[in-house]
Write a protein that holds these residues in place. Structure first.
Motif, PDB file in Angstrom:
ATOM      1  N   LYS A  53      40.964  28.102  26.127  1.00 24.84           N
ATOM      2  CA  LYS A  53      42.348  28.704  26.716  1.00 24.84           C
ATOM      3  C   LYS A  53      41.514  29.694  27.500  1.00 24.84           C
ATOM      4  O   LYS A  53      42.223  30.034  28.702  1.00 24.84           O
ATOM      5  CB  LYS A  53      42.837  29.211  25.482  1.00 24.84           C
ATOM      6  N   PHE A  54      40.628  30.636  27.882  1.00 25.53           N
ATOM      7  CA  PHE A  54      40.094  31.874  28.587  1.00 25.53           C
ATOM      8  C   PHE A  54      39.636  31.066  29.215  1.00 25.53           C
ATOM      9  O   PHE A  54      39.740  31.479  31.326  1.00 25.53           O
ATOM     10  CB  PHE A  54      39.269  32.318  27.971  1.00 25.53           C
ATOM     11  N   LEU A  55      39.280  30.014  29.680  1.00 22.10           N
ATOM     12  CA  LEU A  55      38.032  29.338  30.676  1.00 22.10           C
ATOM     13  C   LEU A  55      39.035  28.668  31.969  1.00 22.10           C
ATOM     14  O   LEU A  55      39.097  28.676  33.169  1.00 22.10           O
ATOM     15  CB  LEU A  55      36.916  28.236  30.790  1.00 22.10           C
ATOM     16  N   SER A  56      40.976  28.310  31.191  1.00 22.63           N
ATOM     17  CA  SER A  56      41.706  28.300  31.969  1.00 22.63           C
ATOM     18  C   SER A  56      42.285  29.173  32.767  1.00 22.63           C
ATOM     19  O   SER A  56      43.333  28.302  34.438  1.00 22.63           O
ATOM     20  CB  SER A  56      42.596  26.882  31.623  1.00 22.63           C
ATOM     21  N   ASN A  57      42.047  30.069  32.133  1.00 21.33           N
ATOM     22  CA  ASN A  57      42.851  31.562  33.369  1.00 21.33           C
ATOM     23  C   ASN A  57      42.582  32.929  33.185  1.00 21.33           C
ATOM     24  O   ASN A  57      43.312  33.701  32.438  1.00 21.33           O
ATOM     25  CB  ASN A  57      44.259  31.420  32.963  1.00 21.33           C
ATOM     26  N   PRO A  58      41.079  32.904  33.419  1.00 23.77           N
ATOM     27  CA  PRO A  58      40.726  34.292  33.318  1.00 23.77           C
ATOM     28  C   PRO A  58      41.518  35.447  33.118  1.00 23.77           C
ATOM     29  O   PRO A  58      41.451  36.327  32.617  1.00 23.77           O
ATOM     30  CB  PRO A  58      38.422  33.723  33.468  1.00 23.77           C
ATOM     31  N   ASP A  59      41.426  35.409  34.536  1.00 27.49           N
ATOM     32  CA  ASP A  59      42.403  36.258  35.138  1.00 27.49           C
ATOM     33  C   ASP A  59      43.683  36.925  34.083  1.00 27.49           C
ATOM     34  O   ASP A  59      43.940  38.251  34.251  1.00 27.49           O
ATOM     35  CB  ASP A  59      43.406  36.215  36.387  1.00 27.49           C
ATOM     36  N   ALA A  60      44.275  35.984  33.166  1.00 27.11           N
ATOM     37  CA  ALA A  60      45.078  36.469  32.093  1.00 27.11           C
ATOM     38  C   ALA A  60      44.645  37.311  31.323  1.00 27.11           C
ATOM     39  O   ALA A  60      45.332  38.113  30.464  1.00 27.11           O
ATOM     40  CB  ALA A  60      46.100  35.512  32.406  1.00 27.11           C
ATOM     41  N   TYR A  61      43.299  36.787  31.021  1.00 25.32           N
ATOM     42  CA  TYR A  61      42.943  37.561  29.476  1.00 25.32           C
ATOM     43  C   TYR A  61      41.684  38.411  30.013  1.00 25.32           C
ATOM     44  O   TYR A  61      41.535  39.124  28.798  1.00 25.32           O
ATOM     45  CB  TYR A  61      42.060  37.038  28.683  1.00 25.32           C
ATOM     46  N   ALA A  62      40.861  38.186  30.601  1.00 21.93           N
ATOM     47  CA  ALA A  62      39.364  39.705  31.567  1.00 21.93           C
ATOM     48  C   ALA A  62      40.162  41.637  31.762  1.00 21.93           C
ATOM     49  O   ALA A  62      41.291  40.625  32.343  1.00 21.93           O
ATOM     50  CB  ALA A  62      39.624  38.828  32.522  1.00 21.93           C
ATOM     51  N   PRO A  63      39.917  42.165  31.110  1.00 22.46           N
ATOM     52  CA  PRO A  63      40.356  43.374  32.348  1.00 22.46           C
ATOM     53  C   PRO A  63      40.189  43.312  33.730  1.00 22.46           C
ATOM     54  O   PRO A  63      39.919  42.278  34.478  1.00 22.46           O
ATOM     55  CB  PRO A  63      39.560  43.968  31.269  1.00 22.46           C
ATOM     56  N   ALA A  64      41.264  44.073  33.947  1.00 21.82           N
ATOM     57  CA  ALA A  64      41.458  44.392  35.640  1.00 21.82           C
ATOM     58  C   ALA A  64      39.981  44.680  36.572  1.00 21.82           C
ATOM     59  O   ALA A  64      39.825  45.214  35.999  1.00 21.82           O
ATOM     60  CB  ALA A  64      42.520  45.165  36.181  1.00 21.82           C
ATOM     61  N   LEU A  65      40.437  44.210  37.671  1.00 18.96           N
ATOM     62  CA  LEU A  65      38.716  44.965  37.960  1.00 18.96           C
ATOM     63  C   LEU A  65      37.488  44.129  37.709  1.00 18.96           C
ATOM     64  O   LEU A  65      36.268  44.822  37.929  1.00 18.96           O
ATOM     65  CB  LEU A  65      38.636  46.078  38.524  1.00 18.96           C
ATOM     66  N   SER A  66      37.756  43.052  36.122  1.00 24.25           N
ATOM     67  CA  SER A  66      36.220  42.634  35.468  1.00 24.25           C
ATOM     68  C   SER A  66      35.656  43.568  35.006  1.00 24.25           C
ATOM     69  O   SER A  66      34.455  43.719  34.600  1.00 24.25           O
ATOM     70  CB  SER A  66      34.976  41.973  36.894  1.00 24.25           C
ATOM     71  N   GLY A  67      36.222  45.217  34.443  1.00 21.10           N
ATOM     72  CA  GLY A  67      36.260  45.884  33.744  1.00 21.10           C
ATOM     73  C   GLY A  67      35.417  46.962  34.370  1.00 21.10           C
ATOM     74  O   GLY A  67      35.113  47.813  34.003  1.00 21.10           O
ATOM     75  N   CYS A  68      35.693  47.515  36.073  1.00 19.75           N
ATOM     76  CA  CYS A  68      35.333  48.097  36.840  1.00 19.75           C
ATOM     77  C   CYS A  68      36.436  49.366  36.590  1.00 19.75           C
ATOM     78  O   CYS A  68      37.344  48.939  36.568  1.00 19.75           O
ATOM     79  CB  CYS A  68      34.636  47.817  37.886  1.00 19.75           C
ATOM     80  N   ASP A  69      36.088  50.545  36.465  1.00 16.83           N
ATOM     81  CA  ASP A  69      37.233  51.491  36.737  1.00 16.83           C
ATOM     82  C   ASP A  69      38.046  51.155  37.888  1.00 16.83           C
ATOM     83  O   ASP A  69      37.788  51.318  39.060  1.00 16.83           O
ATOM     84  CB  ASP A  69      36.499  52.872  36.412  1.00 16.83           C
ATOM     85  N   PRO A  70      39.378  50.899  37.261  1.00 16.49           N
ATOM     86  CA  PRO A  70      40.438  51.045  38.953  1.00 16.49           C
ATOM     87  C   PRO A  70      40.328  52.265  39.481  1.00 16.49           C
ATOM     88  O   PRO A  70      40.132  52.357  40.122  1.00 16.49           O
ATOM     89  CB  PRO A  70      41.809  50.825  37.758  1.00 16.49           C
ATOM     90  N   VAL A  71      40.216  53.496  38.731  1.00 14.39           N
ATOM     91  CA  VAL A  71      40.463  54.685  39.370  1.00 14.39           C
ATOM     92  C   VAL A  71      39.013  55.483  39.871  1.00 14.39           C
ATOM     93  O   VAL A  71      39.238  55.549  41.516  1.00 14.39           O
ATOM     94  CB  VAL A  71      40.503  56.377  38.720  1.00 14.39           C
ATOM     95  N   LEU A  72      37.973  55.439  40.243  1.00 13.16           N
ATOM     96  CA  LEU A  72      36.724  54.629  40.632  1.00 13.16           C
ATOM     97  C   LEU A  72      36.947  54.274  42.318  1.00 13.16           C
ATOM     98  O   LEU A  72      36.284  54.832  43.193  1.00 13.16           O
ATOM     99  CB  LEU A  72      35.708  54.813  39.906  1.00 13.16           C
ATOM    100  N   TYR A  73      37.088  52.925  41.519  1.00 12.82           N
ATOM    101  CA  TYR A  73      37.410  51.946  42.693  1.00 12.82           C
ATOM    102  C   TYR A  73      38.119  52.303  43.350  1.00 12.82           C
ATOM    103  O   TYR A  73      38.482  52.454  45.189  1.00 12.82           O
ATOM    104  CB  TYR A  73      37.573  50.797  43.078  1.00 12.82           C
ATOM    105  N   ALA A  74      39.754  52.941  43.521  1.00 10.05           N
ATOM    106  CA  ALA A  74      40.044  53.143  44.555  1.00 10.05           C
ATOM    107  C   ALA A  74      40.156  54.435  44.950  1.00 10.05           C
ATOM    108  O   ALA A  74      40.137  54.864  46.477  1.00 10.05           O
ATOM    109  CB  ALA A  74      41.905  53.112  43.911  1.00 10.05           C
ATOM    110  N   GLU A  75      39.976  55.071  44.309  1.00 14.17           N
ATOM    111  CA  GLU A  75      39.353  56.582  45.136  1.00 14.17           C
ATOM    112  C   GLU A  75      37.883  56.665  46.034  1.00 14.17           C
ATOM    113  O   GLU A  75      37.728  57.670  46.901  1.00 14.17           O
ATOM    114  CB  GLU A  75      39.170  58.041  44.119  1.00 14.17           C
ATOM    115  N   ARG A  76      37.327  56.155  45.641  1.00 15.87           N
ATOM    116  CA  ARG A  76      35.659  56.060  45.731  1.00 15.87           C
ATOM    117  C   ARG A  76      34.950  54.489  46.589  1.00 15.87           C
ATOM    118  O   ARG A  76      34.423  54.777  47.380  1.00 15.87           O
ATOM    119  CB  ARG A  76      34.952  57.252  44.844  1.00 15.87           C
TER     120      ARG A  76
END
Length: 93
Positions: A14-37
């Motif tokens: 189920k996960f492999l059929s649609n990993p983006d629906a289940y995995a953390p956003a940005l592959s688990g990287c911090d979205p704040v640090l990505y957006a700011e830096r």
């Protein structure tokens, strides 16, 4: 480069059929640090957040989590932009 564990083979498929629906956003990287830096820094489950849209975000520390909570729209927009880039596109600024 991420390891996901599953209780059953069914859940894995189920996960492999649609990993983006289940995995953390940005592959688990911090979205704040990505957006700011433009940095892809691993987030920690201890600082995780599940939105009302059922999207999981992981943050490197409590300060980053708090910045996200103050203004989530800007950070989620940066994540969505990064995640919709064509394959082979550069996520780094």
């Amino acid at each position: 480069g991420r390891t996901y564990l599953f209780a059953t083979a069914e859940q894995q498929q189920k996960f492999l059929s649609n990993p983006d629906a289940y995995a953390p956003a940005l592959s688990g990287c911090d979205p704040v640090l990505y957006a700011e830096r433009g940095q892809l820094i691993d987030g920690k489950r201890a600082y995780g957040l599940l939105t009302s849209e059922k999207q999981m975000y992981l943050f490197a520390d409590e300060a980053s989590l708090n910045r996200f909570r103050q203004s989530p729209a800007g950070y989620t927009a940066a994540v969505q932009q990064a995640m919709t880039r064509p394959a082979g596109g550069n996520m780094y600024r």
